[in-house]
Write an enzyme that holds these catalytic residues in place. Structure first.
Site, PDB file in Angstrom:
ATOM      1  N   SER A  29      96.426  74.143  71.910  1.00  0.00           N
ATOM      2  CA  SER A  29      96.227  75.529  72.317  1.00  0.00           C
ATOM      3  C   SER A  29      96.994  75.765  73.620  1.00  0.00           C
ATOM      4  O   SER A  29      96.993  74.894  74.484  1.00  0.00           O
ATOM      5  CB  SER A  29      94.744  75.801  72.521  1.00  0.00           C
ATOM      6  OG  SER A  29      94.544  77.163  72.675  1.00  0.00           O
ATOM      7  N   HIS A  45      96.156  84.410  72.915  1.00  0.00           N
ATOM      8  CA  HIS A  45      95.689  84.428  74.297  1.00  0.00           C
ATOM      9  C   HIS A  45      96.573  85.301  75.171  1.00  0.00           C
ATOM     10  O   HIS A  45      97.781  85.398  74.961  1.00  0.00           O
ATOM     11  CB  HIS A  45      95.698  83.006  74.868  1.00  0.00           C
ATOM     12  CG  HIS A  45      94.678  82.120  74.226  1.00  0.00           C
ATOM     13  ND1 HIS A  45      93.332  82.280  74.417  1.00  0.00           N
ATOM     14  CD2 HIS A  45      94.816  81.067  73.387  1.00  0.00           C
ATOM     15  CE1 HIS A  45      92.676  81.359  73.718  1.00  0.00           C
ATOM     16  NE2 HIS A  45      93.559  80.609  73.079  1.00  0.00           N
ATOM     17  N   CYS A  93      78.687  84.054  49.681  1.00  0.00           N
ATOM     18  CA  CYS A  93      78.262  83.095  48.653  1.00  0.00           C
ATOM     19  C   CYS A  93      79.217  81.912  48.568  1.00  0.00           C
ATOM     20  O   CYS A  93      79.006  80.985  47.793  1.00  0.00           O
ATOM     21  CB  CYS A  93      78.018  83.765  47.302  1.00  0.00           C
ATOM     22  SG  CYS A  93      79.388  83.715  46.149  1.00  0.00           S
TER      23      CYS A  93
HETATM   24  C1  LIG Z   1      89.863  73.905  67.855  1.00  0.00           C
HETATM   25  C2  LIG Z   1      91.181  74.564  68.080  1.00  0.00           C
HETATM   26  C3  LIG Z   1      91.247  75.851  68.590  1.00  0.00           C
HETATM   27  C4  LIG Z   1      92.467  76.448  68.846  1.00  0.00           C
HETATM   28  N1  LIG Z   1      92.484  77.744  69.243  1.00  0.00           N
HETATM   29  C5  LIG Z   1      93.669  78.339  69.471  1.00  0.00           C
HETATM   30  C6  LIG Z   1      93.740  79.701  69.853  1.00  0.00           C
HETATM   31  O1  LIG Z   1      92.729  80.397  69.879  1.00  0.00           O
HETATM   32  N2  LIG Z   1      94.925  80.236  70.158  1.00  0.00           N
HETATM   33  C7  LIG Z   1      96.067  79.510  70.098  1.00  0.00           C
HETATM   34  O2  LIG Z   1      97.101  80.039  70.431  1.00  0.00           O
HETATM   35  N3  LIG Z   1      96.046  78.228  69.683  1.00  0.00           N
HETATM   36  C8  LIG Z   1      94.873  77.642  69.357  1.00  0.00           C
HETATM   37  N4  LIG Z   1      94.842  76.351  68.930  1.00  0.00           N
HETATM   38  C9  LIG Z   1      96.089  75.641  68.778  1.00  0.00           C
HETATM   39  C10 LIG Z   1      96.831  76.006  67.504  1.00  0.00           C
HETATM   40  O3  LIG Z   1      95.955  76.003  66.406  1.00  0.00           O
HETATM   41  C11 LIG Z   1      97.915  74.997  67.282  1.00  0.00           C
HETATM   42  O4  LIG Z   1      98.687  74.925  68.435  1.00  0.00           O
HETATM   43  C12 LIG Z   1      98.843  75.334  66.129  1.00  0.00           C
HETATM   44  O5  LIG Z   1      98.125  75.613  64.959  1.00  0.00           O
HETATM   45  C13 LIG Z   1      99.779  74.173  65.912  1.00  0.00           C
HETATM   46  O6  LIG Z   1     100.583  74.439  64.802  1.00  0.00           O
HETATM   47  P1  LIG Z   1     101.535  73.321  64.255  1.00  0.00           P
HETATM   48  O7  LIG Z   1     102.369  73.974  63.234  1.00  0.00           O
HETATM   49  O8  LIG Z   1     102.189  72.640  65.376  1.00  0.00           O
HETATM   50  O9  LIG Z   1     100.587  72.226  63.652  1.00  0.00           O
HETATM   51  P2  LIG Z   1      99.884  72.116  62.210  1.00  0.00           P
HETATM   52  O10 LIG Z   1      99.332  73.382  61.778  1.00  0.00           O
HETATM   53  O11 LIG Z   1      98.990  70.942  62.272  1.00  0.00           O
HETATM   54  O12 LIG Z   1     101.094  71.814  61.254  1.00  0.00           O
HETATM   55  C14 LIG Z   1     101.679  70.562  61.126  1.00  0.00           C
HETATM   56  C15 LIG Z   1     101.998  70.347  59.691  1.00  0.00           C
HETATM   57  O13 LIG Z   1     102.766  69.177  59.531  1.00  0.00           O
HETATM   58  C16 LIG Z   1     102.389  68.543  58.335  1.00  0.00           C
HETATM   59  N5  LIG Z   1     102.785  67.138  58.400  1.00  0.00           N
HETATM   60  C17 LIG Z   1     102.266  66.160  59.182  1.00  0.00           C
HETATM   61  N6  LIG Z   1     102.859  65.006  58.927  1.00  0.00           N
HETATM   62  C18 LIG Z   1     103.818  65.219  57.985  1.00  0.00           C
HETATM   63  C19 LIG Z   1     104.763  64.409  57.321  1.00  0.00           C
HETATM   64  N7  LIG Z   1     104.861  63.116  57.568  1.00  0.00           N
HETATM   65  N8  LIG Z   1     105.555  64.982  56.405  1.00  0.00           N
HETATM   66  C20 LIG Z   1     105.479  66.318  56.107  1.00  0.00           C
HETATM   67  N9  LIG Z   1     104.581  67.124  56.723  1.00  0.00           N
HETATM   68  C21 LIG Z   1     103.767  66.588  57.658  1.00  0.00           C
HETATM   69  C22 LIG Z   1     100.894  68.728  58.310  1.00  0.00           C
HETATM   70  O14 LIG Z   1     100.369  68.594  57.018  1.00  0.00           O
HETATM   71  C23 LIG Z   1     100.748  70.158  58.853  1.00  0.00           C
HETATM   72  O15 LIG Z   1     100.711  71.125  57.835  1.00  0.00           O
HETATM   73  C24 LIG Z   1      93.646  75.741  68.633  1.00  0.00           C
HETATM   74  C25 LIG Z   1      93.578  74.464  68.100  1.00  0.00           C
HETATM   75  C26 LIG Z   1      92.357  73.890  67.796  1.00  0.00           C
HETATM   76  C27 LIG Z   1      92.298  72.569  67.152  1.00  0.00           C
END
Ligand SMILES: Cc1cc2nc3c(=O)[nH]c(=O)nc-3n(C[C@H](O)[C@H](O)[C@H](O)COP(=O)(O)OP(=O)(O)OC[C@H]3O[C@@H](n4cnc5c(N)ncnc54)[C@H](O)[C@@H]3O)c2cc1C
Ligand SMILES: Cc1cc2nc3c(=O)[nH]c(=O)nc-3n(C[C@H](O)[C@H](O)[C@H](O)COP(=O)(O)OP(=O)(O)OC[C@H]3O[C@@H](n4cnc5c(N)ncnc54)[C@H](O)[C@@H]3O)c2cc1C
Lengths: 489, 424
Positions: free
Chosen positions: A338, A49, A438
């Site tokens: 997000s 963004h 596919c």
């Molecule tokens: C519908 C949607 C649209 C979005 N669009 C955008 C966008 O266009 N642009 C943008 O900037 N952001 C967007 N976001 C936000 C963005 O996707 C997230 O902010 C980002 O992916 C978060 O990353 P993360 O690493 O925090 O979380 P995650 O990718 O969820 O990673 C967390 C990890 O922790 C692991 N975990 C959980 N519990 C444990 C445990 N007890 N032990 C070990 N591992 C564990 C999980 O398995 C997971 O792999 C969007 C989100 C959604 C849902």
């Protein structure tokens, strides 16, 4: 001894791991699933963004702007495709124009530049298929698109190249502070002792924080559903197209993907179950209705698949990035909804600063390698490059995925690299084999064979996405009763 | 770049039949390219019988049917380049293919026959809600796993869609010891051949649930069950009828789509209804020198008709290769489907091209009818009609039309009305 344990292998955890791998430290990343990017980081809109959405003064606003600016360098170093295709927020009625003006002001306050409102004529010039009622749009050329799992995988690979240990199938089941000032982190197979623990567990960050006895907050999953269209329709739109936002969300968009498809979605519905990434028929109807307001002539017969992702919405409605005041050495990186993907590089910078403030000594390595090369994408190479590649390794002449033209060479590379693929989904995310029209019908038996051969396991043990998702149930004749009859039960 | 006389893309029954026929007609240099390690196409995995009744007057299995053509192709010295994927085709018939042995293979063909077959429709294309766990297969993929690789994709199976591949797999899975719980079909009739419903479902007491569909898929890592429900007249599920069926596997048999990526690259015009190229009576597409036959042209239920069609394409290509001067845009008579028919093939008649005494037309009805009347109309009114019995969308209708009719009219419409003229 471990210096830092990171919980969670999403884009945030992997970005932090890669940043930490610049320094002389022993870093372990624990991920409960069998691959990185198995949570929210694999199912989102994949938009970097521009930064006008968030309220000025919030972490979201600050980190989005900074994060966006860092993407060119990171993607260059990690050889990850990234395109600043620009975004449009479209007003489809006169009232919306006032909202665009507010957004423009907010964007300016956040420091987004350039940013401007364009006329109906300019809009139709840029996007001929847009709703004919559209009257103006907010245009942000710095918005970009990326493949979020390719980015996350690249970060993990580069971190691993630089010495970070990554453990899969390792759910953290306990975190606690010990008497010696260290923290203990337990998975079903191992226990780690470390002075610093970073909680980047996405949807489950609230539970990890509670486990550790740190500050309490809650995370509510908010579902967003999507439909993806065949590459054949890639000329429908050119930029990321948003509707005028409401109080609750940025709305349902129509958006190109970096790989040449386009998608519609997401909607935005609070749910209870953090595991519920199922797509609903109401949800599909909702996003079709929403997207039609932007692009009325959607080629719905060309939908190739649907999916859903869960936003990790915290009760503060902002990112929670701070050292615990209750548990020394425990750092929360929670509520990363997000624009968490866009902010990830800046989140990692901030976490490094916090670690330093908390007393971690950082000494830069002299052998840090910031570069990582992507898997040679056969379909993107020119004929000379293709010839050379096949001469060097004939496996690049063997096409495995017919829809995306992915070769055996690419699949073998995806398995053999650091943090290599171990499942069909792992291959799919790294090479696109099975992501085409596919949807794996043709290539999945072939990919299973390669996985089985490379990993030295029986095809019966090959999974879609880790244990419990085995694809085949037995050999033929296995289910037939011993007397030769077929099973009646 | 090497120049070849006739290149056939795809070595299934269509490609093999066309190659043999072209050779018989005097084309010296015939090359088949196929991406698999063995020729035979989809027939390699169709180990059931039911092939060849028409062409050989025998009931053969798929591999046996293919073997006859492979043997003949070998005898006649036809070159088959295997493990080679064609990745590009241009409208001036340049072909780019790739394999591990030769790297990139660049060819220029004087004529091309498209025989790439079809692929199966997948879940995404029909948007079933729910999770995306493992255990969801298209019927053809399941068939490949069992018959080619020797592995069972599941133990307790629900099949969505009653296409022929799904019906065949219902029986096959049962014989392999799996339990097929039901076949759900959203339409009020099956898309499969009647003989398959009898031999593959009824004989094994597998319920065929018409007007039913899958409305949800359960299970996060592996399919644990599906919810099925009845649909109303608009094919919308009636949720009050929803019920849970436990299973570890969902097979999709929801249709086949001609595989025309290469045809599109070569700018061949595609008929939106058949999903395959628009062709004339010699199976020539809208691009000169490019012909098509088999499942790439339209989905066939019986392989014998594929062979017959492929022979026509081979003759077309052979004539084209013999032709000395380049032809100017030919005069064509469009043949369009009217009421009651989904499509008619060929879609046009080239009046300058060779015309047999009678011309075969193939078509599919939009719905089942016990009796129907086929009408061929021109701007001068009805020029031919024929009564038909037991019409099913799954079973191709074919009629022969006299050459004069084609020559004397400048547009033909073929339609199918329910009932018959003398109303018995
Ligand atoms: C519908 C949607 C649209 C979005 N669009 C955008 C966008 O266009 N642009 C943008 O900037 N952001 C967007 N976001 C936000 C963005 O996707 C997230 O902010 C980002 O992916 C978060 O990353 P993360 O690493 O925090 O979380 P995650 O990718 O969820 O990673 C967390 C990890 O922790 C692991 N975990 C959980 N519990 C444990 C445990 N007890 N032990 C070990 N591992 C564990 C999980 O398995 C997971 O792999 C969007 C989100 C959604 C849902
Ligand atoms: C599962 C199933 C069961 C059937 N059962 C019966 C039955 O009982 N009785 C009956 O009469 N008929 C049956 N049929 C119908 C009949 O078998 C098919 O209509 C027939 O096989 C179609 O032949 P084809 O040559 O057009 O296509 P295919 O057999 O699909 O052959 C196409 C070939 O083209 C190759 N190819 C495609 N693209 C490329 C490329 N880019 N480069 C190189 N090679 C390429 C493929 O590898 C393949 O070998 C069945 C069909 C199916 C799918």
């Amino acid at each position: 001894m471990t210096d830092v344990v990171i919980i969670g292998g999403g884009v945030v955890g992997c970005m932090i791991a890669r940043e930490l791998s610049r320094f002389d430290l022993s870093v372990v990343l624990l991920e409960k699933e069998e691959d990185v990017a198995s949570g929210t980081s694999k199912a989102n809109s994949a938009v970097i963004h521009a930064g006008y959405d968030a309220k000025p003064g919030t972490l979201k606003a600050q980190l989005n702007i900074r994060g966006n600016a860092l993407f060119d360098k990171i993607c260059d170093e990690l050889d990850v495709p990234f395109k600043r295709i620009g975004s449009l927020v479209v007003a489809v009625k006169e009232d919306d124009v006032k909202e665009l003006e507010k957004l423009l002001e907010q964007g300016k306050a956040n420091g987004v530049s350039p940013l401007k409102i364009i006329s109906k004529e300019e809009l139709f010039e840029l996007e001929p298929n847009i709703n004919s009622k559209a009257c103006a749009a907010l245009y942000a050329p710095t918005a970009g698109i990326i493949n979020p799992f390719e980015l996350t995988v690249a970060l993990a690979e580069n971190a691993a190249q630089n010495g970070v240990t990554i453990r899969f199938n390792s759910p953290v089941v306990d975190v606690k502070a010990c008497d010696d000032g260290m923290m203990m982190v337990k998975t079903p197979h191992e226990t780690f002792h470390s002075p610093f623990v970073i909680n980047a567990a996405g949807l489950f960050a609230d539970e990890i924080s509670q486990m550790a006895g740190a500050e309490a907050y809650t995370i509510t999953p908010r579902k967003g559903e999507y439909l993806i269209f065949d590459k054949r329709c890639s000329d429908m739109i050119n930029m990321v197209i948003f509707p005028t936002p409401t109080k609750f969300s940025k709305g349902i968009l129509v958006c190109p993907t970096i790989d040449g498809n386009f998608f519609i979605g997401p909607n935005s519905n609070d749910i209870e179950d953090k595991h519920d990434t199922g797509v609903t028929s109401e949800g599909i109807d909702e996003i079709i209705r929403g997207a039609r307001r932007l692009v009325p002539g959607l080629p719905l017969e060309n939908v190739i698949t649907s999916f859903a992702g869960l936003r990790a919405v915290s009760n503060t409605n902002d990112f929670i990035i701070e050292a615990s005041r209750k548990v020394k050495g425990f750092i929360n990186v929670g509520g990363i909804q997000s624009p968490g993907l866009s902010s990830a590089p800046a989140i990692a910078e901030m976490v490094i600063e916090i670690l330093q403030e908390e007393g971690l000594t950082l000494k830069e390595k002299n052998n840090f390698n910031s570069r990582r090369n992507r898997i040679y994408p056969f379909r993107e190479l020119n004929d000379e490059e293709r010839k050379k590649l096949i001469r060097h390794n004939p496996a690049y002449g063997h096409v495995i995925c017919r829809c995306e033209t992915v070769t055996e060479g690419e699949i073998v590379d995806a398995i053999r690299r650091p943090v290599g693929a171990r499942s069909l989904d792992g291959i799919k995310r790294r090479t696109r084999a099975g992501l085409g029209r596919c949807q794996g019908g043709f290539c999945s038996p072939r990919v299973i064979k390669i996985l089985s051969r490379e990993l030295g396991i029986s095809p019966l043990k090959v999974t879609k996405c880790g244990q419990g998702s085995e694809i085949l149930k037995g050999r033929t004749k296995d289910f037939i009763d011993s007397d030769g009859d077929f099973n009646e039960s | 770049m090497r120049v070849r006389e006739l290149v056939i893309i795809g070595g299934g029954p269509a490609g093999l039949s066309a190659a043999v026929e072209a050779k018989k007609l005097g084309v010296e240099d015939v090359l088949i390219i196929d991406r698999e390690s063995e020729p035979g196409g989809i027939l390699k995995q169709c180990i059931h019988t039911g092939f060849g009744l028409h062409v050989f007057k025998e009931e053969l299995t798929g591999p046996e049917y293919a073997e006859r053509f492979i043997a003949e192709a070998q005898e006649r010295g036809i070159e088959i380049m295997l493990d080679t994927m064609v990745i590009e085709l241009t409208d001036d018939r340049r072909i780019l293919a790739v394999n591990s042995r030769d790297g990139l293979v660049e060819l220029k063909a004087r004529a091309v026959i498209l025989a790439m077959g079809c692929r199966e429709r997948t879940r995404g294309a029909i948007n079933i809600p729910g999770f995306r766990p493992s255990g969801i297969f298209t019927a053809g993929t399941a068939q490949y796993f069992i018959n080619i690789e020797g592995y069972m994709p599941g133990k307790e199976v629900v099949i969505l869609g009653s296409g022929d591949v799904g019906l065949i797999m219902a029986r096959h899975l049962t014989l392999e010891g799996a339990k097929v719980k039901c076949v759900a079909e959203i339409m009020p009739y099956s898309n499969g051949l009647t003989r398959n419903i009898v031999q593959c479902l009824q004989d094994f007491n597998i319920p065929l649930l018409l007007n039913h569909t899958v409305v949800n898929i359960h299970g996060k890592k592996r399919v644990e069950g599906v919810t099925i429900a009845e649909v109303d007249l608009n094919r919308k599920p009636r949720m009050e009828t929803a019920r849970y069926v436990s299973c570890d596997t969902l097979l999709l048999s929801v249709g086949l789509i001609p595989e025309n990526e290469l045809s599109r690259m070569a700018k061949v015009q595609i008929d939106e209804v058949t999903g395959g190229p628009v062709v004339d009576q010699s199976m020539q597409t809208t691009i000169e020198g490019i012909f098509a036959c088999g499942n790439v042209l339209h989905v066939h239920d019986v392989v014998d008709l594929v062979t017959i069609e492929a022979r026509v394409a081979a003759r077309g290509a052979a004539d084209f290769l013999k032709q000395k001067k380049k032809r100017i845009r030919p005069a064509t008579v469009p043949v369009i489907p009217g009421e009651g028919l989904r499509y008619v093939l060929p879609q046009r008649i080239d009046l300058d091209g060779a015309l047999e005494e009678t011309q075969n037309f193939f078509m599919r009805s939009v719905k089942p009818m016990d009796r129907g009347r086929l009408l061929i109309q021109s701007d001068r009114g009805v020029v031919m009609s024929k009564n038909l019995k037991f019409i099913r969308p799954s079973e191709m209708i074919s009629i022969k039309v006299k050459r004069e009719i084609l020559q004397q009219n400048n547009c033909l419409k073929i339609s199918l009305c329910e009932g018959s003229e003398n109303g018995d």
